[in-house]
Design a protein around this motif. Structure first.
Motif, PDB file in Angstrom:
ATOM      1  N   HIS A  50     -51.043 -27.235 -37.454  1.00  0.00           N
ATOM      2  CA  HIS A  50     -50.302 -25.988 -37.251  1.00  0.00           C
ATOM      3  C   HIS A  50     -50.886 -24.910 -38.143  1.00  0.00           C
ATOM      4  O   HIS A  50     -51.835 -25.164 -38.885  1.00  0.00           O
ATOM      5  CB  HIS A  50     -48.794 -26.189 -37.468  1.00  0.00           C
ATOM      6  CG  HIS A  50     -48.386 -26.542 -38.871  1.00  0.00           C
ATOM      7  ND1 HIS A  50     -48.714 -27.733 -39.481  1.00  0.00           N
ATOM      8  CD2 HIS A  50     -47.672 -25.842 -39.796  1.00  0.00           C
ATOM      9  CE1 HIS A  50     -48.205 -27.761 -40.703  1.00  0.00           C
ATOM     10  NE2 HIS A  50     -47.574 -26.626 -40.932  1.00  0.00           N
ATOM     11  N   HIS A  52     -49.836 -23.028 -40.801  1.00  0.00           N
ATOM     12  CA  HIS A  52     -49.482 -22.699 -42.185  1.00  0.00           C
ATOM     13  C   HIS A  52     -50.686 -22.837 -43.126  1.00  0.00           C
ATOM     14  O   HIS A  52     -51.551 -23.696 -42.923  1.00  0.00           O
ATOM     15  CB  HIS A  52     -48.330 -23.584 -42.661  1.00  0.00           C
ATOM     16  CG  HIS A  52     -47.035 -23.241 -41.987  1.00  0.00           C
ATOM     17  ND1 HIS A  52     -45.986 -24.120 -41.890  1.00  0.00           N
ATOM     18  CD2 HIS A  52     -46.644 -22.106 -41.366  1.00  0.00           C
ATOM     19  CE1 HIS A  52     -44.978 -23.532 -41.238  1.00  0.00           C
ATOM     20  NE2 HIS A  52     -45.360 -22.317 -40.910  1.00  0.00           N
ATOM     21  N   HIS A 112     -41.145 -28.208 -36.438  1.00  0.00           N
ATOM     22  CA  HIS A 112     -41.643 -27.424 -37.570  1.00  0.00           C
ATOM     23  C   HIS A 112     -42.021 -26.054 -37.021  1.00  0.00           C
ATOM     24  O   HIS A 112     -42.023 -25.857 -35.803  1.00  0.00           O
ATOM     25  CB  HIS A 112     -42.873 -28.144 -38.156  1.00  0.00           C
ATOM     26  CG  HIS A 112     -43.294 -27.657 -39.509  1.00  0.00           C
ATOM     27  ND1 HIS A 112     -42.551 -27.882 -40.652  1.00  0.00           N
ATOM     28  CD2 HIS A 112     -44.400 -26.992 -39.923  1.00  0.00           C
ATOM     29  CE1 HIS A 112     -43.193 -27.358 -41.683  1.00  0.00           C
ATOM     30  NE2 HIS A 112     -44.315 -26.803 -41.268  1.00  0.00           N
ATOM     31  N   ASP A 142     -46.483 -32.020 -40.445  1.00  0.00           N
ATOM     32  CA  ASP A 142     -45.239 -31.420 -40.944  1.00  0.00           C
ATOM     33  C   ASP A 142     -44.177 -31.511 -39.855  1.00  0.00           C
ATOM     34  O   ASP A 142     -44.293 -30.870 -38.808  1.00  0.00           O
ATOM     35  CB  ASP A 142     -45.450 -29.942 -41.289  1.00  0.00           C
ATOM     36  CG  ASP A 142     -46.205 -29.737 -42.588  1.00  0.00           C
ATOM     37  OD1 ASP A 142     -46.829 -30.695 -43.074  1.00  0.00           O
ATOM     38  OD2 ASP A 142     -46.166 -28.604 -43.112  1.00  0.00           O
TER      39      ASP A 142
HETATM   40 NI    NI Z   1     -46.053 -26.350 -42.482  1.00  0.00          NI
END
Ligand code: NI
Ligand code: MN
Length: 229
Positions: A50, A52, A112, A142
């Motif tokens: 993802h 982040h 998430h 996550d």
């Molecule tokens: Ni994350």
């Protein structure tokens, strides 16, 4: 076939089957626990769960230096191609599978969020089922605990890599429930002890797994490897 699985701190893992180096979520230069810098880690493939920063920070540097293939959710893959000139990207989405030279990758659901570090839309977060030869690894990445993890039970997971840090992901107790849903042979903790808000005692976690699940807990220190025979 034996597979070497190395924890590079936080949520960064390196899989080596002897012929291919597959790196997951490289976060090295700014990670307080990473044993190596991005310039010291080589990869043929980079999986990104993802958008982040603690999962994408060193993707472009390593991909561009090693000419590695970046495999991620569609929006994340496009972002690396457009914003960081990554030449080889494959965008996929939840539920999709991809055949590669080492085996295959399936993108699994995660509960998430996913926003790129510059605020761009990062699609939805995912996890990965990675199949190499006759071995299957599951990186939940996550995520919260979710009951559809039970759908992966029949995949014959050799090792499940589950977050235990809590706060941003599932914590230790939920990871034991996840272990029971997944029924892997071994389970390894990730996404903990990078910073104080996600500090956990991994030995206590291992005791909880032994008491509450059938999988063998395997606790590594950043930089350590575990061989799956
Ligand atoms: Ni994350
Ligand atoms: Mn994270």
């Amino acid at each position: 076939m034996s597979i070497e699985l190395t924890w590079l701190g936080h949520a960064t893992w390196l899989i080596n089957d002897g012929n291919h180096r597959i790196l997951l979520d490289p976060f090295l230069n700014d990670s307080p626990t990473a044993p190596q810098k991005a310039s010291e880690v080589d990869a043929d493939f980079i999986l990104v769960s993802h958008g982040h920063f603690d999962h994408v920070a060193d993707v472009a540097e390593i991909a561009n230096r090693c000419d590695a293939m970046v495999i991620a959710g569609f929006e994340v893959a496009e972002w690396f191609a457009n914003q960081h000139d990554v030449k080889k990207t494959i965008g996929m989405n939840i539920g999709g599978s991809l055949s590669l030279s080492f085996g295959s990758v399936k993108m699994t659901p995660a509960i998430h969020s996913s926003q790129m570090p510059d605020g761009a839309y990062g699609g939805v977060a995912g996890g990965f089922l990675v199949m190499l030869g006759d071995r299957t690894l599951y990186f939940a990445c996550d995520t919260a605990l979710f009951s559809d993890m039970q759908l992966l039970r029949d995949k014959g997971i050799d090792a499940a890599i589950l977050p235990i840090g809590d706060l941003f992901t599932m914590g230790p107790r939920d990871s034991v429930t996840a272990t029971n849903y997944l029924n892997p042979k071994q389970v390894l903790p990730t996404h903990y002890n990078t910073w104080p808000p996600i500090e956990q005692n991994a030995e206590n976690w291992a005791e909880m797994v032994r008491a509450g699940a059938t999988a063998e807990p395997v606790v590594l220190q950043p930089g350590q490897s575990h061989v799956i025979e």
